[in-house]
Design a protein around this motif. Structure first.
Motif, PDB file in Angstrom:
ATOM      1  N   TYR A  20       0.634  -1.262   0.102  1.00  0.00           N
ATOM      2  CA  TYR A  20       0.004   0.100  -0.192  1.00  0.00           C
ATOM      3  C   TYR A  20       0.691   1.324  -0.037  1.00  0.00           C
ATOM      4  N   PHE A  21       1.988   1.268   0.951  1.00  0.00           N
ATOM      5  CA  PHE A  21       2.880   2.448   0.994  1.00  0.00           C
ATOM      6  C   PHE A  21       3.677   2.512  -0.390  1.00  0.00           C
ATOM      7  N   ASP A  22       3.970   1.413  -1.152  1.00  0.00           N
ATOM      8  CA  ASP A  22       4.627   1.448  -2.356  1.00  0.00           C
ATOM      9  C   ASP A  22       4.122   2.120  -3.287  1.00  0.00           C
ATOM     10  N   LYS A  78      10.766   5.804   4.629  1.00  0.00           N
ATOM     11  CA  LYS A  78      10.664   4.420   3.968  1.00  0.00           C
ATOM     12  C   LYS A  78      10.467   3.558   5.348  1.00  0.00           C
ATOM     13  N   LYS A  81       7.251   3.635   7.028  1.00  0.00           N
ATOM     14  CA  LYS A  81       6.132   3.829   5.884  1.00  0.00           C
ATOM     15  C   LYS A  81       5.231   5.131   6.030  1.00  0.00           C
ATOM     16  N   SER A  82       5.874   6.335   6.185  1.00  0.00           N
ATOM     17  CA  SER A  82       5.192   7.388   6.379  1.00  0.00           C
ATOM     18  C   SER A  82       5.509   8.485   5.350  1.00  0.00           C
TER      19      SER A  82
END
Length: 126
Positions: A20-22, A78, A81-82
């Motif tokens: 999702y972060f990627d 990273k 994941k922010s």
């Protein structure tokens, strides 16, 4: 005297957090194809969608009406994941609830909730 507080929305997602972060750091330029309420997106300053010094122009649908604004990623971390974003110019406004009868900006909350669900759905299909 103005009333203070925060609005928040929790949107459950089924996609693994790393995936999702990627998408936010690799496919941000495709959000207008993924999210129903994102109609246009283009780079205003810079030449890369996924770095902190680029400014993007967005056209979004909020409360059934198109709004335009600019966005800049201010910080990407990273490890946890922010991502911190700054939205400015265009139709974005500062919000101050001066009394109980002033409506909160729920249209923006609905926009973010729907868009996050659209992204989750897109990733689950991939």
């Amino acid at each position: 005297m103005a009333l203070t507080g925060k609005l928040s929305v929790e949107t459950p997602i089924q996609t693994p957090p790393a995936k999702y972060f990627d998408i936010f750091i690799t496919e941000f330029h495709n959000f207008h194809s993924i999210c129903e309420k994102v109609h246009e997106a283009e780079i205003h300053e810079g030449d890369d969608w996924h770095v902190t010094d680029s400014v993007k122009n967005w056209t979004l649908i909020v409360d059934g009406k198109p709004i335009k604004l600019k966005e800049k990623m201010e910080k990407i971390v990273k490890e946890n994941k922010s991502i911190t974003y700054k939205f400015f110019d265009g139709d974005i406004i500062d919000y101050e609830k001066i009394n109980e009868s002033v409506e909160a900006p729920y249209g923006f909350m609905e926009f973010f909730d729907k868009s996050l669900k659209d992204i989750d759905s897109h990733l689950l299909k991939a």
